[in-house]
Design an enzyme around this catalytic site. Sequence first.
Site, short mmCIF file in Angstrom:
data_model
loop_
_atom_site.label_atom_id
_atom_site.label_comp_id
_atom_site.label_asym_id
_atom_site.label_seq_id
_atom_site.Cartn_x
_atom_site.Cartn_y
_atom_site.Cartn_z
N ASP A 4 0.74 -1.21 0.01
CA ASP A 4 -0.17 -0.05 -0.06
C ASP A 4 0.84 1.22 -0.03
OD1 ASP A 4 -2.28 -1.57 2.25
OD2 ASP A 4 -2.27 -1.48 -0.03
N ASP A 16 6.93 11.09 -11.53
CA ASP A 16 5.86 11.36 -11.10
C ASP A 16 5.76 13.13 -11.58
OD1 ASP A 16 7.62 12.78 -9.36
OD2 ASP A 16 6.99 11.51 -7.24
N ASP A 21 14.46 18.07 -6.30
CA ASP A 21 15.13 19.30 -6.62
C ASP A 21 16.57 19.43 -6.12
OD1 ASP A 21 14.65 19.65 -4.23
OD2 ASP A 21 13.20 21.32 -4.59
N HIS A 29 8.89 14.22 -0.69
CA HIS A 29 7.66 14.39 -0.96
C HIS A 29 6.62 13.13 -0.97
CE1 HIS A 29 9.22 13.81 -5.07
NE2 HIS A 29 8.19 13.03 -5.18
N ASP A 41 14.58 12.80 -1.39
CA ASP A 41 15.40 13.37 -2.36
C ASP A 41 16.87 12.87 -2.07
OD1 ASP A 41 17.23 14.92 -3.99
OD2 ASP A 41 16.23 16.90 -3.84
N GLU A 67 6.45 12.89 6.14
CA GLU A 67 5.67 12.35 4.90
C GLU A 67 4.41 11.57 5.00
OE1 GLU A 67 6.19 14.13 2.21
OE2 GLU A 67 7.77 15.38 3.11
N HIS A 70 1.35 12.98 5.39
CA HIS A 70 0.70 13.36 4.32
C HIS A 70 0.08 12.28 3.64
CE1 HIS A 70 2.38 17.46 4.30
NE2 HIS A 70 3.47 16.90 4.16
#
Length: 112
Positions: A4, A16, A21, A29, A41, A67, A70
């Site tokens: 999941d 994505d 960056d 993210h 990252d 994260e 989120h």
Amino acid sequence: MASDLVVGVYGGDHGDSVPCDGLRNELAHAFYPTDGGLHYDGDEQWSSLVPLPDDGSYDVVWVGINEIGHLLGLVHSNDPNAVMFPWVEPGKNKRTLAADDIDAIRALYPQG
């Protein structure tokens, strides 16, 4: 059986809508439910040691908790004590949920 949640370390454009960056910008993210993707990252310096080394490393656990918030549907908090606060300092860690974090998750997932 498929997972999941998918956690990975990437650099640049990795397929994505949010390319990594590079140094000292967006550290990681994740996407709100039901995507399940959490991307660190790979250009950043990461550590899980406590205390963190004095080399500019970011706490992989603190960023991961943020994260995962989120992934569960939480937005960033304005409370600098909260794990969901959007700014993480190198060399620092925060691994305990603040009242604001707990209140936010309870609001999204109320009990019976």
